[in-house]
Design an enzyme around this catalytic site. Structure first.
Site, PDB file in Angstrom:
ATOM      1  N   VAL A   1      10.651  -7.398   9.601  1.00 26.41           N
ATOM      2  CA  VAL A   1      12.106  -6.358   9.562  1.00 26.41           C
ATOM      3  C   VAL A   1      11.713  -5.501  11.191  1.00 26.41           C
ATOM      4  O   VAL A   1      10.492  -5.305  10.862  1.00 26.41           O
ATOM      5  CB  VAL A   1      12.448  -5.763   8.575  1.00 26.41           C
ATOM      6  CG1 VAL A   1      13.493  -4.482   9.097  1.00 26.41           C
ATOM      7  CG2 VAL A   1      12.764  -7.572   7.571  1.00 26.41           C
TER       8      VAL A   1
ATOM      9  N   HIS B   1       9.622  -4.206   3.519  1.00 22.67           N
ATOM     10  CA  HIS B   1       9.410  -3.929   2.364  1.00 22.67           C
ATOM     11  C   HIS B   1      10.167  -3.977   1.377  1.00 22.67           C
ATOM     12  O   HIS B   1      10.173  -4.999   0.382  1.00 22.67           O
ATOM     13  CB  HIS B   1       8.246  -2.203   1.461  1.00 22.67           C
ATOM     14  CG  HIS B   1       7.218  -2.180   2.502  1.00 22.67           C
ATOM     15  ND1 HIS B   1       7.225  -1.422   3.137  1.00 22.67           N
ATOM     16  CD2 HIS B   1       5.942  -2.634   2.554  1.00 22.67           C
ATOM     17  CE1 HIS B   1       5.501  -1.104   3.712  1.00 22.67           C
ATOM     18  NE2 HIS B   1       4.990  -2.570   3.066  1.00 22.67           N
TER      19      HIS B   1
ATOM     20  N   LEU C   1       6.323   2.870   2.101  1.00 21.80           N
ATOM     21  CA  LEU C   1       7.174   2.028   2.021  1.00 21.80           C
ATOM     22  C   LEU C   1       8.447   1.615   3.224  1.00 21.80           C
ATOM     23  O   LEU C   1       9.489   2.925   3.478  1.00 21.80           O
ATOM     24  CB  LEU C   1       8.320   1.449   0.459  1.00 21.80           C
ATOM     25  CG  LEU C   1       6.532   0.848   0.148  1.00 21.80           C
ATOM     26  CD1 LEU C   1       7.909   1.251  -1.350  1.00 21.80           C
ATOM     27  CD2 LEU C   1       5.737  -0.506  -0.327  1.00 21.80           C
ATOM     28  N   HIS C   2       9.523   0.877   3.341  1.00 24.59           N
ATOM     29  CA  HIS C   2      10.178   0.799   4.717  1.00 24.59           C
ATOM     30  C   HIS C   2      10.861  -0.346   4.539  1.00 24.59           C
ATOM     31  O   HIS C   2      11.128  -0.857   3.090  1.00 24.59           O
ATOM     32  CB  HIS C   2       9.305   0.093   6.511  1.00 24.59           C
ATOM     33  CG  HIS C   2       8.459  -0.065   5.868  1.00 24.59           C
ATOM     34  ND1 HIS C   2       8.509  -1.394   6.422  1.00 24.59           N
ATOM     35  CD2 HIS C   2       6.986   0.561   6.463  1.00 24.59           C
ATOM     36  CE1 HIS C   2       7.714  -2.367   6.841  1.00 24.59           C
ATOM     37  NE2 HIS C   2       6.640  -0.714   6.571  1.00 24.59           N
TER      38      HIS C   2
ATOM     39  N   SER D   1       4.814   1.083   7.725  1.00 26.22           N
ATOM     40  CA  SER D   1       3.442   2.054   8.112  1.00 26.22           C
ATOM     41  C   SER D   1       3.175   2.822   8.825  1.00 26.22           C
ATOM     42  O   SER D   1       3.131   4.397   9.081  1.00 26.22           O
ATOM     43  CB  SER D   1       2.824   1.875   6.550  1.00 26.22           C
ATOM     44  OG  SER D   1       3.485   1.274   5.319  1.00 26.22           O
ATOM     45  N   ARG D   2       2.128   2.499   9.584  1.00 28.28           N
ATOM     46  CA  ARG D   2       1.588   3.286  10.880  1.00 28.28           C
ATOM     47  C   ARG D   2       2.445   3.815  12.129  1.00 28.28           C
ATOM     48  O   ARG D   2       1.750   4.960  12.124  1.00 28.28           O
ATOM     49  CB  ARG D   2       1.157   2.199  11.024  1.00 28.28           C
ATOM     50  CG  ARG D   2      -0.321   2.325  10.438  1.00 28.28           C
ATOM     51  CD  ARG D   2      -2.127   1.919  10.882  1.00 28.28           C
ATOM     52  NE  ARG D   2      -2.635   1.900   9.614  1.00 28.28           N
ATOM     53  CZ  ARG D   2      -3.295   0.811   9.316  1.00 28.28           C
ATOM     54  NH1 ARG D   2      -2.304  -0.089   8.977  1.00 28.28           N
ATOM     55  NH2 ARG D   2      -4.220   0.712   8.490  1.00 28.28           N
TER      56      ARG D   2
ATOM     57  N   GLY E   1       5.142 -10.363   3.894  1.00 29.43           N
ATOM     58  CA  GLY E   1       5.573  -9.955   5.256  1.00 29.43           C
ATOM     59  C   GLY E   1       5.104 -10.500   6.264  1.00 29.43           C
ATOM     60  O   GLY E   1       4.039 -11.359   7.252  1.00 29.43           O
TER      61      GLY E   1
ATOM     62  N   MET F   1       0.810  -1.146  -0.354  1.00 24.05           N
ATOM     63  CA  MET F   1      -0.209   0.119  -0.186  1.00 24.05           C
ATOM     64  C   MET F   1       0.950   1.290   0.119  1.00 24.05           C
ATOM     65  O   MET F   1       0.099   2.742   0.222  1.00 24.05           O
ATOM     66  CB  MET F   1      -0.817   0.304   0.598  1.00 24.05           C
ATOM     67  CG  MET F   1      -2.299  -1.105   0.691  1.00 24.05           C
ATOM     68  SD  MET F   1      -3.246  -0.643   2.065  1.00 24.05           S
ATOM     69  CE  MET F   1      -2.830  -0.230   3.772  1.00 24.05           C
TER      70      MET F   1
ATOM     71  N   GLN G   1     -10.054  -2.330   2.349  1.00 20.40           N
ATOM     72  CA  GLN G   1     -10.206  -3.173   3.691  1.00 20.40           C
ATOM     73  C   GLN G   1      -9.490  -1.813   4.547  1.00 20.40           C
ATOM     74  O   GLN G   1      -9.710  -2.588   5.310  1.00 20.40           O
ATOM     75  CB  GLN G   1      -8.327  -3.437   2.476  1.00 20.40           C
ATOM     76  CG  GLN G   1      -7.087  -2.645   2.987  1.00 20.40           C
ATOM     77  CD  GLN G   1      -6.245  -3.370   2.600  1.00 20.40           C
ATOM     78  OE1 GLN G   1      -5.775  -4.023   1.491  1.00 20.40           O
ATOM     79  NE2 GLN G   1      -4.572  -3.574   3.693  1.00 20.40           N
TER      80      GLN G   1
END
Length: 288
Positions: free
Chosen positions: A185, A46, A42-43, A195-196, A156, A39, A70
């Site tokens: 990770v 991802h 990214l980090h 992401s949150r 993930g 979505m 979702q």
């Protein structure tokens, strides 16, 4: 001194038909394709999925789509972090070749009405708190699998229940794709990358570390001989509460399922969810 070469940005495709045509061309050329659905926002978690796909496949395609189906009423769809330029740079550095960035109208044209009922696996844990979530996840994932007939799709481990649901859907609907689940990770302090996490204030981030501490506590308890699921739940819930997190669930599960167990006889998955301030966080670990 040698100079580093900046990887080229992945090609961006916005139309579903173009994405499918591109993937089919690669498959016709007998190239293996790895798909990384995301979505965005990214980090490094991802990036690890893209890197895994890069190691396995000839072509790596990622998707960046904040899927409204979702998100439930009152959830964070409108404020969910977005940043295409930064996402493309991360994807390039990780070895991604192609990125699909559709609009909501492209993915859900007017009149779209079909959705996937994922059954009992989507009604507990996350599903109990987000009743429409997994129908939205399964629907968009199946659409992406149909648009990009890849050899493998990468997810993930942090979203444990999502991996259970996707694997169930793939098996039940005979989708010819291998689902690859990659390790969670974590940041150096142990917090699972999400992401949150961007929503957390500095003080809330400190409190959020209780989730990973709780999982480490379960590992320590198991190493010390504890096998009762009730003991794991009670200890983790107390740790989270003491840290100022609002516990939503702590579950001890049979690996690969969302079935709760009373005693840990072999391996088990500990899954946790809690609110830290206004941010909902999840995490999990395998013990045994």
């Amino acid at each position: 001194m040698p100079t580093s070469v900046t990887p080229p940005m992945p090609e961006v495709i916005t139309r579903a038909a173009d994405f499918r045509a591109h993937i089919e061309t690669r498959r016709t050329a007998r190239q293996t394709v790895g798909l990384v659905p995301t979505m965005g926002a990214l980090h490094a978690g991802h990036a690890s999925l893209v890197e895994a796909a890069r190691g396995d496949c000839d072509v790596v395609a990622a998707t960046l789509f904040v899927n409204p189906k979702q998100f439930g009423p009152g959830e964070d769809f409108d404020r969910y972090p977005r940043g295409l330029d930064a996402d493309r740079r991360l994807l390039a550095d990780a070895g991604c070749d192609l990125v699909f960035c559709p609009s909501v109208d492209e993915m859900y044209p007017a009149g779209s009405a079909t959705s996937i009922d994922v059954g009992a696996a989507g009604r507990v844990l996350e599903g109990a708190f987000r009743p429409t979530h997994f129908a939205g996840v399964a629907t968009v994932v199946l659409k992406l699998f149909n648009l990009a007939p890849a050899d493998r799709a990468y997810f993930g481990r942090k979203d444990y229940q999502q991996t259970v649901v996707v694997r169930r859907m793939v098996a039940d609907l005979n989708v010819p794709i291998e689902v690859v689940v990659c390790p969670t990770v974590r940041d150096a302090d142990g917090l699972a990358m999400s992401s949150r996490n961007a929503y957390l204030s500095p003080a809330e981030r400190v409190r959020a570390l209780a989730l990973s501490r709780g999982l480490r506590l379960a590992e320590q308890m198991h190493a010390g001989g504890e096998r009762r699921a009730s003991a794991f739940r009670e200890s983790i819930e107390q740790l989270l509460t003491d840290a100022g997190a609002a516990v939503q669930y702590v579950a001890v599960l049979e690996p690969g399922t969302v079935d709760e167990i009373a005693e840990v006889e072999g391996k088990a998955v500990i899954a946790v969810a809690a609110m830290v301030g206004q941010t909902r966080l999840i995490d999990n670990a395998t013990i045994g």
